[in-house]
Design an enzyme around this catalytic site. Structure first.
Site, mmCIF file in Angstrom:
data_model
loop_
_atom_site.group_PDB
_atom_site.id
_atom_site.type_symbol
_atom_site.label_atom_id
_atom_site.label_comp_id
_atom_site.label_asym_id
_atom_site.label_seq_id
_atom_site.Cartn_x
_atom_site.Cartn_y
_atom_site.Cartn_z
ATOM 1 N N HIS A 47 -3.640 7.303 2.539
ATOM 2 C CA HIS A 47 -3.779 5.980 2.026
ATOM 3 C C HIS A 47 -5.439 5.523 2.471
ATOM 4 O O HIS A 47 -5.601 5.551 3.514
ATOM 5 C CB HIS A 47 -2.810 4.845 2.309
ATOM 6 C CG HIS A 47 -3.269 3.395 2.195
ATOM 7 N ND1 HIS A 47 -3.906 2.932 1.074
ATOM 8 C CD2 HIS A 47 -3.358 2.233 2.919
ATOM 9 C CE1 HIS A 47 -4.057 1.677 1.182
ATOM 10 N NE2 HIS A 47 -3.897 1.315 2.373
ATOM 11 N N CYS B 238 0.702 -1.217 0.005
ATOM 12 C CA CYS B 238 0.050 -0.054 -0.107
ATOM 13 C C CYS B 238 0.768 1.259 0.000
ATOM 14 O O CYS B 238 0.183 2.377 -0.350
ATOM 15 C CB CYS B 238 -0.901 -0.009 1.132
ATOM 16 S SG CYS B 238 -1.986 -1.591 1.098
ATOM 17 N N ASN C 23 -10.302 0.056 -0.187
ATOM 18 C CA ASN C 23 -9.152 0.038 0.021
ATOM 19 C C ASN C 23 -8.328 -0.575 -1.346
ATOM 20 O O ASN C 23 -8.238 -1.656 -1.460
ATOM 21 C CB ASN C 23 -8.524 -0.645 1.057
ATOM 22 C CG ASN C 23 -7.100 -0.782 1.220
ATOM 23 O OD1 ASN C 23 -6.370 -0.399 0.513
ATOM 24 N ND2 ASN C 23 -6.676 -0.962 2.732
HETATM 25 O O1 UT7 Z 1 -4.066 -1.338 3.332
HETATM 26 C C1 UT7 Z 1 -2.838 -1.879 3.941
HETATM 27 C C2 UT7 Z 1 -3.118 -1.437 5.639
HETATM 28 N N1 UT7 Z 1 -4.421 -2.002 5.852
HETATM 29 C C3 UT7 Z 1 -5.124 -1.402 6.684
HETATM 30 O O2 UT7 Z 1 -4.710 -0.390 7.141
HETATM 31 C C4 UT7 Z 1 -6.264 -2.310 7.387
HETATM 32 C C5 UT7 Z 1 -6.301 -1.835 8.898
HETATM 33 N N2 UT7 Z 1 -7.362 -2.644 9.710
HETATM 34 C C6 UT7 Z 1 -8.654 -2.403 9.658
HETATM 35 O O3 UT7 Z 1 -8.970 -1.177 8.892
HETATM 36 C C7 UT7 Z 1 -9.229 -3.061 10.699
HETATM 37 O O4 UT7 Z 1 -8.773 -3.411 11.579
HETATM 38 C C8 UT7 Z 1 -10.741 -4.011 9.705
HETATM 39 C C9 UT7 Z 1 -11.559 -3.185 9.086
HETATM 40 C C10 UT7 Z 1 -9.830 -4.993 8.902
HETATM 41 C C11 UT7 Z 1 -11.386 -4.522 10.816
HETATM 42 O O5 UT7 Z 1 -11.922 -3.865 11.785
HETATM 43 P P1 UT7 Z 1 -11.649 -3.866 13.579
HETATM 44 O O6 UT7 Z 1 -12.624 -2.900 13.736
HETATM 45 O O7 UT7 Z 1 -10.290 -3.917 13.545
HETATM 46 O O8 UT7 Z 1 -12.354 -5.479 13.523
HETATM 47 P P2 UT7 Z 1 -11.737 -6.402 14.546
HETATM 48 O O9 UT7 Z 1 -10.597 -7.262 13.734
HETATM 49 O O10 UT7 Z 1 -11.080 -6.067 15.877
HETATM 50 O O11 UT7 Z 1 -12.972 -7.369 14.695
HETATM 51 C C12 UT7 Z 1 -14.183 -7.091 15.495
HETATM 52 C C13 UT7 Z 1 -15.251 -8.177 15.214
HETATM 53 C C14 UT7 Z 1 -14.619 -9.681 15.268
HETATM 54 O O12 UT7 Z 1 -15.568 -10.356 15.721
HETATM 55 P P3 UT7 Z 1 -15.657 -10.842 17.328
HETATM 56 O O13 UT7 Z 1 -14.075 -11.799 17.247
HETATM 57 O O14 UT7 Z 1 -15.521 -9.665 18.175
HETATM 58 O O15 UT7 Z 1 -16.795 -11.611 17.320
HETATM 59 C C15 UT7 Z 1 -14.498 -9.845 13.748
HETATM 60 O O16 UT7 Z 1 -14.548 -11.431 13.656
HETATM 61 O O17 UT7 Z 1 -15.698 -7.992 13.963
HETATM 62 C C16 UT7 Z 1 -15.426 -9.285 13.283
HETATM 63 N N3 UT7 Z 1 -15.403 -9.012 11.905
HETATM 64 C C17 UT7 Z 1 -16.607 -8.612 11.152
HETATM 65 N N4 UT7 Z 1 -17.927 -8.780 11.413
HETATM 66 C C18 UT7 Z 1 -18.866 -8.467 10.301
HETATM 67 C C19 UT7 Z 1 -14.315 -8.827 11.145
HETATM 68 N N5 UT7 Z 1 -14.828 -8.370 9.938
HETATM 69 C C20 UT7 Z 1 -16.077 -8.372 9.807
HETATM 70 C C21 UT7 Z 1 -17.082 -8.279 8.695
HETATM 71 N N6 UT7 Z 1 -18.153 -8.184 8.909
HETATM 72 N N7 UT7 Z 1 -16.669 -7.729 7.515
#
Ligand code: UT7
Length: 333
Positions: free
Chosen positions: A254, A112, A284
């Site tokens: 980004h 990225c 993204n």
């Molecule tokens: O491009 C290169 C750089 N990339 C980035 O900068 C991306 C950085 N990361 C992010 O943007 C975020 O971490 C994500 C969007 C990928 C994930 O969001 P988050 O707020 O960090 O969610 P999380 O990983 O803490 O997950 C929270 C909950 C989990 O469920 P439990 O374990 O709490 O039951 C996940 O399984 O949300 C769940 N989850 C989803 N739920 C519904 C993860 N993805 C989804 C989804 N829909 N698509």
């Protein structure tokens, strides 16, 4: 040294197919509400069979060259994580398809952060007097490396391309690319990775483990690193340019996640309304995200001639980087 690269054209390209959050929610355990509130994304563009990174790159690059009125270029650099083939690079084919003959062309792989790295290489080459012009493209068919069952990555990433046409000029001109800060930390490589398909896995002589050919991201640690590194690299490049935070008219971060862009702006003290963002429309798009946001921002009239612009990215590697530039007066297309 006052010689630098000056932006003289910008172009974007996205595949026609729109995939909404609602459509994803019909095949994955997710919802429009989750994706919108956690990422700011409403829809993304997705390549269909027969279209790939090189197609999008050639379209965006040709648009940038057309706006610049350029018939030739001394260099083509394509930043991508999703090259058309592992070998050769995608850039030579893209250059040929843009009508460029015998032109040096190569890929840059910094995930990225790739566009910032590619822009740094092209700007340095022009500043050193080794080229008079360049086309720098960020292009991805990122959805082709996603695990279709992985709701975290499928919700976030999309496909597209963006490009800048550059010519040699002076730092005092509108459109001048001014300063860079870049860095990497390879100890973080497992945060964002496709484990299989490279020499490391092939040298084992064994078939890849199931799922190892797909892109994997550890979302939460990446989120934290992205905010910290993008803020730090931005501060360094502002200092190198001699700008205060209040001098920044537009911040093009980004487009990883709307919450990351907002958190970086807050850490830096950049007013949120100065951020240029298209993440709601395209998601993204990795190496394409910054030039595509600039192309869309310019088309929407959000970037005005003379605007002082800060670009910042974080990506796999880990890699990061930031750039300062002023926005050029570009002819309408
Ligand atoms: O491009 C290169 C750089 N990339 C980035 O900068 C991306 C950085 N990361 C992010 O943007 C975020 O971490 C994500 C969007 C990928 C994930 O969001 P988050 O707020 O960090 O969610 P999380 O990983 O803490 O997950 C929270 C909950 C989990 O469920 P439990 O374990 O709490 O039951 C996940 O399984 O949300 C769940 N989850 C989803 N739920 C519904 C993860 N993805 C989804 C989804 N829909 N698509």
């Amino acid at each position: 040294m006052n010689r630098t690269a000056v932006i003289c054209g910008v172009g974007g390209a996205v595949p026609p197919r729109i995939v909404t959050n609602h459509e994803l929610s019909t095949r994955l355990d997710t919802s429009d509400e989750w994706i919108r509130t956690r990422t700011g994304i409403r829809q993304r563009r997705v390549v269909e069979p027969g279209t790939s990174t090189g197609d999008l790159a050639a379209e965006a690059g040709s648009r940038a060259m057309k706006q610049a009125g350029m018939a030739s270029a001394d260099m083509v650099v394509v930043a991508t994580t999703t090259p058309d083939r592992p070998c050769p690079a995608t850039a030579p084919t893209v250059a040929t398809r843009m009508g460029l003959v015998d032109t040096p062309a190569f890929d840059v792989a910094a995930v990225c952060s790739g566009f910032i790295y590619a822009l740094q290489v092209a700007t340095g080459t022009i500043a050193a007097g080794m080229a008079e012009s360049a086309v720098v493209i960020g292009a991805e068919s990122f959805t082709t490396i996603l695990d279709p069952e992985d709701r975290t990555t499928v919700a976030v990433f999309g496909d597209g391309a963006g490009a800048l046409a550059l010519r040699a000029g002076d730092r005092s001109e509108d459109g001048a690319v001014l300063a860079f800060d870049t860095g990497s930390d390879g100890s973080l490589r497992d945060l964002i990775t496709v484990p299989a398909g490279g020499a490391e896995q092939r040298a084992t002589g064994k078939a890849p483990a199931p799922g190892d050919s797909f892109f994997r991201m550890q979302g939460q640690p990446v989120f934290g690193q992205a905010v910290r590194r993008m803020a730090d690299t931005s501060r360094k490049v502002l200092a190198a340019t001699g700008w205060e935070v209040d001098d920044v008219d537009r911040f093009v971060g980004h487009q990883a996640n709307r919450r990351i862009i907002e958190a970086v702006a807050e850490r830096l003290g950049v007013r949120p309304d100065r951020a240029v963002s298209n993440i709601d429309q395209v998601g993204n798009t990795a190496a394409a995200s910054i030039p595509l946001a600039m192309a869309d921002g310019a088309a929407a009239g959000l970037l005005a001639p003379g605007d002082r612009v800060l670009l910042a990215a974080f990506g796999g590697g880990a890699t990061w980087g930031a750039t300062t530039l002023t926005w050029p007066r570009l002819p309408a297309l």
